[in-house]
Design an enzyme around this catalytic site. Structure first.
Site, PDB file in Angstrom:
ATOM      1  N   ASN A  53      63.243  17.454 -32.446  1.00  0.00           N
ATOM      2  CA  ASN A  53      63.619  17.550 -33.861  1.00  0.00           C
ATOM      3  C   ASN A  53      65.026  18.132 -33.988  1.00  0.00           C
ATOM      4  O   ASN A  53      65.450  18.987 -33.204  1.00  0.00           O
ATOM      5  CB  ASN A  53      62.583  18.319 -34.690  1.00  0.00           C
ATOM      6  CG  ASN A  53      62.290  19.724 -34.203  1.00  0.00           C
ATOM      7  OD1 ASN A  53      62.432  20.023 -33.027  1.00  0.00           O
ATOM      8  ND2 ASN A  53      61.872  20.584 -35.116  1.00  0.00           N
ATOM      9  N   GLU A  55      67.263  19.648 -37.064  1.00  0.00           N
ATOM     10  CA  GLU A  55      67.288  20.054 -38.471  1.00  0.00           C
ATOM     11  C   GLU A  55      68.723  20.095 -38.985  1.00  0.00           C
ATOM     12  O   GLU A  55      69.686  19.928 -38.229  1.00  0.00           O
ATOM     13  CB  GLU A  55      66.570  21.398 -38.617  1.00  0.00           C
ATOM     14  CG  GLU A  55      65.106  21.264 -38.222  1.00  0.00           C
ATOM     15  CD  GLU A  55      64.288  22.517 -38.466  1.00  0.00           C
ATOM     16  OE1 GLU A  55      64.863  23.591 -38.694  1.00  0.00           O
ATOM     17  OE2 GLU A  55      63.043  22.400 -38.409  1.00  0.00           O
ATOM     18  N   CYS A  64      62.605  14.140 -37.139  1.00  0.00           N
ATOM     19  CA  CYS A  64      61.504  14.557 -36.252  1.00  0.00           C
ATOM     20  C   CYS A  64      61.711  14.045 -34.828  1.00  0.00           C
ATOM     21  O   CYS A  64      62.399  13.041 -34.604  1.00  0.00           O
ATOM     22  CB  CYS A  64      60.182  13.993 -36.762  1.00  0.00           C
ATOM     23  SG  CYS A  64      59.633  14.661 -38.321  1.00  0.00           S
ATOM     24  N   GLU A  66      59.534  12.583 -32.873  1.00  0.00           N
ATOM     25  CA  GLU A  66      58.912  11.282 -32.593  1.00  0.00           C
ATOM     26  C   GLU A  66      59.842  10.133 -32.965  1.00  0.00           C
ATOM     27  O   GLU A  66      59.964   9.140 -32.247  1.00  0.00           O
ATOM     28  CB  GLU A  66      57.606  11.108 -33.379  1.00  0.00           C
ATOM     29  CG  GLU A  66      56.524  12.105 -33.041  1.00  0.00           C
ATOM     30  CD  GLU A  66      56.573  13.352 -33.918  1.00  0.00           C
ATOM     31  OE1 GLU A  66      57.674  13.856 -34.220  1.00  0.00           O
ATOM     32  OE2 GLU A  66      55.492  13.830 -34.299  1.00  0.00           O
ATOM     33  N   CYS A  97      53.691  13.828 -38.288  1.00  0.00           N
ATOM     34  CA  CYS A  97      53.756  13.754 -39.751  1.00  0.00           C
ATOM     35  C   CYS A  97      53.591  12.302 -40.205  1.00  0.00           C
ATOM     36  O   CYS A  97      53.687  11.361 -39.412  1.00  0.00           O
ATOM     37  CB  CYS A  97      55.078  14.331 -40.252  1.00  0.00           C
ATOM     38  SG  CYS A  97      56.488  13.229 -40.050  1.00  0.00           S
ATOM     39  N   CYS A 100      56.403   9.811 -39.384  1.00  0.00           N
ATOM     40  CA  CYS A 100      56.430   9.395 -37.976  1.00  0.00           C
ATOM     41  C   CYS A 100      55.270   8.453 -37.655  1.00  0.00           C
ATOM     42  O   CYS A 100      55.426   7.508 -36.876  1.00  0.00           O
ATOM     43  CB  CYS A 100      56.404  10.610 -37.067  1.00  0.00           C
ATOM     44  SG  CYS A 100      57.961  11.519 -37.126  1.00  0.00           S
TER      45      CYS A 100
HETATM   46  N1  THU Z   1      58.462  17.874 -37.042  1.00  0.00           N
HETATM   47  C1  THU Z   1      58.545  16.941 -36.041  1.00  0.00           C
HETATM   48  O1  THU Z   1      59.513  16.909 -35.280  1.00  0.00           O
HETATM   49  N2  THU Z   1      57.525  16.066 -35.907  1.00  0.00           N
HETATM   50  C2  THU Z   1      56.436  16.014 -36.713  1.00  0.00           C
HETATM   51  O2  THU Z   1      55.611  15.116 -36.576  1.00  0.00           O
HETATM   52  C3  THU Z   1      56.233  17.048 -37.731  1.00  0.00           C
HETATM   53  C4  THU Z   1      57.363  17.972 -37.964  1.00  0.00           C
HETATM   54  C5  THU Z   1      59.578  18.812 -37.220  1.00  0.00           C
HETATM   55  C6  THU Z   1      60.369  18.619 -38.498  1.00  0.00           C
HETATM   56  C7  THU Z   1      60.936  19.993 -38.721  1.00  0.00           C
HETATM   57  O3  THU Z   1      62.137  20.106 -37.975  1.00  0.00           O
HETATM   58  C8  THU Z   1      59.907  20.928 -38.121  1.00  0.00           C
HETATM   59  O4  THU Z   1      59.089  20.127 -37.287  1.00  0.00           O
HETATM   60  C9  THU Z   1      59.055  21.649 -39.155  1.00  0.00           C
HETATM   61  O5  THU Z   1      58.507  20.751 -40.057  1.00  0.00           O
END
Ligand code: THU
Length: 154
Positions: A53, A55, A64, A66, A97, A100
């Site tokens: 991930n 941000e 994300c 994935e 999520c 994804c």
């Molecule tokens: N996140 C992912 O990388 N994958 C997911 O399937 C769920 C959430 C990340 C997004 C964000 O940077 C952090 O987790 C918190 O939501």
């Protein structure tokens, strides 16, 4: 000849794939949530693509792990996948999520999905069980039946 471990061409175990996801997690850029995520996506031909991930100060811009792994795969020519492992810094295995799930669904619903928590606890699912009744390419076929839309900008 140099031996590789596991031997080149050999099927990876779930542990091998989880280890790759964990390595990717170490690259996560998550200064806002502090929730680190790594993903390892295995193509049907055995290649593995990883993501983490990333941000952003403008929160919705973040992406994300994935979907980063999926992008790496597609740009490398892979479009059919067997397994994905998601490794997070949370104690409880977190399922991918919704965004994804939808992104992965584009390439097949038989994908096996494993999530591993920071302590090694793991859960597995089939993508079709995580995202039943997904929006699919077939959903777009109904487009032919609706009235013509105005040109963009008019
Ligand atoms: N996140 C992912 O990388 N994958 C997911 O399937 C769920 C959430 C990340 C997004 C964000 O940077 C952090 O987790 C918190 O939501």
């Amino acid at each position: 000849m140099t031996e590789t471990c596991p031997p080149e061409g050999a099927a990876l175990s779930w542990d091998d794939l989880a280890a790759k996801a964990s390595v990717a997690r170490e690259c996560a850029y998550a200064p806002y949530s502090r929730f680190l995520v790594g993903a390892a996506l295995e193509a049907d031909d055995g290649r593995v693509f990883t993501g983490c991930n990333v941000e952003n100060a403008s929160y919705p811009v973040g992406t994300c792990a994935e979907r980063m792994a999926l992008g790496q795969a597609v740009v490398s020519g892979a479009r059919s996948f067997a397994r994905i492992v998601v490794a997070t810094s949370g104690a409880v295995p977190a399922s991918p999520c919704g965004m994804c799930r939808q992104a992965l669904a584009e390439f097949g619903m038989d994908l096996e999905v494993m999530s591993v928590g920071a302590g090694g606890e793991a859960t597995t699912w089939r993508l079709r069980d995580l995202l039943p009744a997904h929006f699919s390419p077939e959903s777009l076929e109904s487009l032919e039946r609706v009235a013509a839309q105005p040109e963009a900008g008019s």
